[in-house]
Motif scaffolding. Structure first.
Motif, mmCIF file in Angstrom:
data_model
loop_
_atom_site.group_PDB
_atom_site.id
_atom_site.type_symbol
_atom_site.label_atom_id
_atom_site.label_comp_id
_atom_site.label_asym_id
_atom_site.label_seq_id
_atom_site.Cartn_x
_atom_site.Cartn_y
_atom_site.Cartn_z
ATOM 1 N N ASP A 225 0.667 -1.118 -0.032
ATOM 2 C CA ASP A 225 0.111 -0.057 -0.166
ATOM 3 C C ASP A 225 0.881 1.281 -0.012
ATOM 4 O O ASP A 225 0.265 2.283 0.264
ATOM 5 C CB ASP A 225 -0.809 0.039 1.383
ATOM 6 C CG ASP A 225 -0.272 0.432 2.541
ATOM 7 O OD1 ASP A 225 0.950 0.103 2.388
ATOM 8 O OD2 ASP A 225 -0.961 0.221 3.591
ATOM 9 N N SER B 53 -5.586 2.685 1.117
ATOM 10 C CA SER B 53 -5.304 2.535 2.369
ATOM 11 C C SER B 53 -5.144 3.456 3.312
ATOM 12 O O SER B 53 -5.097 4.731 2.646
ATOM 13 C CB SER B 53 -3.828 1.603 2.375
ATOM 14 O OG SER B 53 -2.818 2.523 2.104
ATOM 15 N N THR C 123 -2.539 4.321 4.867
ATOM 16 C CA THR C 123 -1.361 4.868 4.649
ATOM 17 C C THR C 123 -1.143 5.791 3.468
ATOM 18 O O THR C 123 -0.503 6.893 3.504
ATOM 19 C CB THR C 123 -0.034 3.671 4.513
ATOM 20 O OG1 THR C 123 -0.031 2.966 5.688
ATOM 21 C CG2 THR C 123 1.243 4.413 4.300
ATOM 22 N N GLN D 186 -10.733 -3.396 2.186
ATOM 23 C CA GLN D 186 -9.744 -2.289 2.552
ATOM 24 C C GLN D 186 -10.076 -1.591 3.626
ATOM 25 O O GLN D 186 -9.204 -1.595 4.482
ATOM 26 C CB GLN D 186 -9.390 -1.460 1.213
ATOM 27 C CG GLN D 186 -8.256 -0.434 1.526
ATOM 28 C CD GLN D 186 -6.995 -1.041 1.958
ATOM 29 O OE1 GLN D 186 -6.298 -1.886 1.057
ATOM 30 N NE2 GLN D 186 -6.464 -0.699 2.899
ATOM 31 N N GLY E 70 -9.554 -3.414 6.669
ATOM 32 C CA GLY E 70 -8.252 -3.935 6.858
ATOM 33 C C GLY E 70 -8.108 -5.440 6.699
ATOM 34 O O GLY E 70 -6.857 -5.938 6.902
ATOM 35 N N THR F 146 -7.308 -6.890 3.587
ATOM 36 C CA THR F 146 -6.694 -7.000 2.623
ATOM 37 C C THR F 146 -5.270 -6.652 3.386
ATOM 38 O O THR F 146 -4.217 -7.287 2.798
ATOM 39 C CB THR F 146 -6.657 -5.880 1.652
ATOM 40 O OG1 THR F 146 -6.768 -4.613 2.207
ATOM 41 C CG2 THR F 146 -7.899 -6.228 0.834
ATOM 42 N N ASP F 147 -5.123 -5.742 4.453
ATOM 43 C CA ASP F 147 -3.737 -5.655 5.012
ATOM 44 C C ASP F 147 -3.303 -7.119 5.723
ATOM 45 O O ASP F 147 -1.952 -7.260 5.735
ATOM 46 C CB ASP F 147 -4.053 -4.617 6.120
ATOM 47 C CG ASP F 147 -4.387 -3.185 5.704
ATOM 48 O OD1 ASP F 147 -3.979 -2.996 4.389
ATOM 49 O OD2 ASP F 147 -5.131 -2.546 6.530
ATOM 50 N N ARG G 162 -1.908 -8.893 2.792
ATOM 51 C CA ARG G 162 -0.663 -8.600 2.397
ATOM 52 C C ARG G 162 0.380 -9.069 3.173
ATOM 53 O O ARG G 162 1.608 -9.132 2.484
ATOM 54 C CB ARG G 162 -0.664 -6.754 2.161
ATOM 55 C CG ARG G 162 -1.873 -6.184 1.115
ATOM 56 C CD ARG G 162 -1.438 -4.785 1.351
ATOM 57 N NE ARG G 162 -2.457 -4.200 0.231
ATOM 58 C CZ ARG G 162 -3.445 -3.350 0.379
ATOM 59 N NH1 ARG G 162 -3.799 -3.237 1.547
ATOM 60 N NH2 ARG G 162 -4.134 -2.966 -0.579
ATOM 61 N N ASN H 127 -6.005 -5.992 11.233
ATOM 62 C CA ASN H 127 -7.146 -5.374 10.368
ATOM 63 C C ASN H 127 -7.397 -4.216 11.334
ATOM 64 O O ASN H 127 -6.652 -3.778 12.432
ATOM 65 C CB ASN H 127 -8.231 -6.189 10.431
ATOM 66 C CG ASN H 127 -9.125 -6.639 11.859
ATOM 67 O OD1 ASN H 127 -8.619 -5.999 12.736
ATOM 68 N ND2 ASN H 127 -10.334 -7.185 11.635
ATOM 69 N N THR H 128 -8.203 -3.414 10.662
ATOM 70 C CA THR H 128 -8.535 -1.987 11.144
ATOM 71 C C THR H 128 -9.135 -2.020 12.557
ATOM 72 O O THR H 128 -8.492 -1.234 13.424
ATOM 73 C CB THR H 128 -9.731 -1.560 10.117
ATOM 74 O OG1 THR H 128 -9.304 -1.239 9.053
ATOM 75 C CG2 THR H 128 -10.143 -0.191 10.951
ATOM 76 N N SER I 32 -9.596 5.303 7.856
ATOM 77 C CA SER I 32 -9.531 4.041 7.385
ATOM 78 C C SER I 32 -10.665 3.651 6.365
ATOM 79 O O SER I 32 -10.788 2.996 5.490
ATOM 80 C CB SER I 32 -9.394 2.972 8.515
ATOM 81 O OG SER I 32 -8.638 2.779 9.341
ATOM 82 N N ASN J 162 -11.642 7.558 4.277
ATOM 83 C CA ASN J 162 -10.552 8.265 3.636
ATOM 84 C C ASN J 162 -10.649 9.874 3.887
ATOM 85 O O ASN J 162 -10.095 10.560 3.073
ATOM 86 C CB ASN J 162 -10.567 8.022 2.174
ATOM 87 C CG ASN J 162 -10.558 6.312 1.832
ATOM 88 O OD1 ASN J 162 -11.396 6.108 1.334
ATOM 89 N ND2 ASN J 162 -9.503 5.756 2.463
#
Length: 578
Positions: free
Chosen positions: A35, A93, A95, A435, A438, A440-441, A444, A508-509, A531, A534
């Motif tokens: 990300d 993301s 970030t 996303q 979280g 996908t995080d 990843r 996750n988030t 998160s 955005n």
């Protein structure tokens, strides 16, 4: 507008959710794209005046007298979310969100656009949009859907010219392994000549010729019966053939066969002179004549039982050439309009399959300019999309209180004075949820050095398919307008997968938010909003989160955090691209 609705959603949805998530089991582990920053884009082509400037000049020329009703340019958070969704099919993301919002470079939007256009996610998402446009979510038939999707993805990744992609699709018959995937356009429709004729007219020529099959179109003077059969004549000799020995199905062709038609009105009124016929022709273009062969010499491979015939001359082979010919400006015009609608939320000609003189474009000069530029730049898809999103027209805010007070007859969405709210596509919705929560995080991180767009998608594509099955509409008839069904509500409210997304799990988030000290509630609110939506929360939203975190005695902090994430994901602000 959005924030008022969203605040109601947070409070009411959290109350509705109650303790429903408290005891839900965690999802099993499974999957990485970084990300972080993406590689720089290739330098863009120089021109006397960029298309995005032409777009703004011709759009703005229409509302000089109504400038007070024009939305201001979107803020950074609004633009960031919108352009990520439109070019990659997901939200950024946290970030990427923080980095962009904190970036002070004056050209950061252009830099971001170039980065996104060079990302593997761009190729994947835009190819999915082309797939829906071309196939309308038709089910698998004869051709492996995965190979078709890979054909489109690779074509977009290589920035293959759009007209070339179309020619390859029309040229494929399924017999050649290297080009077999492209034959799905024909074979998924079972080679039905009438269905193919109608779809080719709609998709590539902006004309719904359905009512011109039995007579000249009763409501559109521009569309004639011979237009329908001129297209049909390219395909009339083709049929689905299965080679039992090779266990292969192809779109075969004979050397003979003509379309025959007469108006049912003339038959009824007894004025018909008998069936007419026509050579292959695209609308009012030049009819395509064919070479004459001596009787018995028409074939390379003659028809026989269980043998695929191969004629010396193929009518169907002329279709892609004729459709994309420079003499057929209608193709470039239709593609320009379709891509404009995909990005802007509405076509200059609207509906997209109703391009005729009684339904003129909202901005005729602009559509002419787009068509000219599409042809001049050789159907460069990436260049065209870049120009659209760099325009001020695209970057305007969707918030416009003054617009709501204006008579819709005088100023409506067709004027593009503000960004049009677009429901997320099923693919966007799936990847936005993954996303935002979280999920996908987690994958990843788990993929480590094996992380690529492809490996991450393989881990999570099952969730995408579930969203498509619920939100994508019936095969052949994808959803055109936003609508909510009972199955969708039940899935979003009660499904274990959704509940598992928002339940705290390492990486996750929810897990990340819970690591913020309990006495830093404002930081918690910031983390949640960046998160999921955005953007930074406003003061009222921050106070709401603080109130919810204080909660009732005995309510776990983790449960409240999960409830708030769920409520934000269910909000109208999240469900729309705005």
């Amino acid at each position: 507008m959005f924030r008022t609705n969203m605040r109601v959603n947070v409070l009411l949805l959290v109350m509705f959710l109650g303790n429903a998530l408290a005891e839900q089991p965690l999802l099993a582990e499974s999957s990485k794209i970084s990300d972080g920053p993406i590689v720089a884009a290739k330098p863009e082509r120089k021109s006397v005046k960029p298309l995005h400037k032409i777009i703004d000049e011709q759009i703005q020329a229409r509302y000089k007298d109504d400038s007070q009703y024009v939305s201001a340019l979107s803020g950074d958070s609004e633009f960031l979310r919108r352009v990520y969704l439109d070019l990659t099919g997901r939200i950024p993301s946290i970030t990427q969100t923080r980095e962009f919002l904190e970036d002070r470079r004056s050209d950061k939007r252009k830099i971001l656009v170039n980065q996104l256009l060079e990302s593997p996610e761009y190729a994947r998402y835009i190819s999915q949009q082309l797939d829906v446009m071309l196939m309308r979510r038709l089910k698998k038939k004869y051709i492996n859907v995965n190979t078709w999707e890979e054909f489109l993805r690779k074509s977009v990744a290589e920035n293959k010219p759009l007209d070339q992609i179309v020619r390859e699709i029309f040229a494929a018959d399924g017999s050649n392994k290297e080009t077999q995937a492209a034959a799905r356009f024909y074979l998924a429709r079972n080679g039905d000549v009438n269905e193919l004729t109608r779809d080719i007219g709609e998709i590539f020529l902006g004309a719904d010729l359905t009512c011109a099959q039995c007579h000249d179109h009763p409501d559109v003077n521009d569309w004639k019966q011979d237009h329908y059969y001129g297209l049909s004549a390219f395909l009339i000799r083709s049929f689905v053939f299965t080679d039992k020995k090779k266990k292969q199905t192809v779109f075969a062709e004979k050397a003979e066969g003509e379309v025959k038609f007469e108006s049912v009105f003339e038959v009824r009124d007894k004025t018909s002179k008998g069936p007419e016929t026509t050579l292959p022709v695209v609308f009012n273009g030049t009819a395509i004549s064919e070479p004459a062969f001596k009787k018995g010499e028409e074939y390379q491979v003659k028809p026989a039982k269980d043998v695929r015939p191969i004629p010396k001359y193929s009518r169907r082979a002329q279709l892609g050439i004729a459709i994309t010919s420079p003499q057929n400006r209608r193709f470039a015009r239709t593609m320009s309009n379709r891509l404009w609608a995909m990005i802007m939320g509405r076509g200059l000609v609207h509906p997209l399959n109703a391009d005729h003189s009684d339904n003129p474009p909202s901005h005729p000069e602009l559509l002419d300019s787009l068509t000219d530029q599409m042809i001049a730049h050789q159907f460069d898809l990436k260049w065209y999309l870049r120009e659209l999103v760099l325009s001020e027209t695209y970057q305007r805010s969707s918030v416009n209180d003054a617009f709501n007070q204006k008579d819709a007859k005088e100023l409506d969405e067709s004027q593009f004075t503000h960004a049009i709210m677009k429901p997320l596509t099923p693919e966007q919705f799936a990847w936005a949820v993954l996303q935002a929560t979280g999920f996908t995080d987690i994958y990843r991180k788990s993929l480590k050095e094996k992380l690529t767009e492809e490996t991450l998608r393989k881990k999570l594509v099952g969730y995408e398919k579930r969203f498509v099955s619920l939100f994508g509409g019936l095969p052949g008839k994808p959803v055109k307008e936003f609508e909510v069904t009972a199955d969708q509500i039940l899935y979003l409210s009660n499904d274990g997968a959704i509940q598992g997304f928002v339940t705290p799990r390492t990486g996750n988030t929810a897990d990340r938010v819970l690591k913020v000290p309990a006495d830093q509630s404002e930081k918690v609110a910031e983390e949640l909003y960046l998160s999921v939506l955005n953007r930074y929360p406003d003061q009222v939203e921050t106070e709401e989160v603080i109130t919810l975190l204080q909660g009732k005695a005995g309510t776990k902090r983790s449960q409240t955090v999960s409830d708030v994430i769920w409520a934000l994901v269910m909000s109208s602000e999240f469900r729309f691209n705005h």
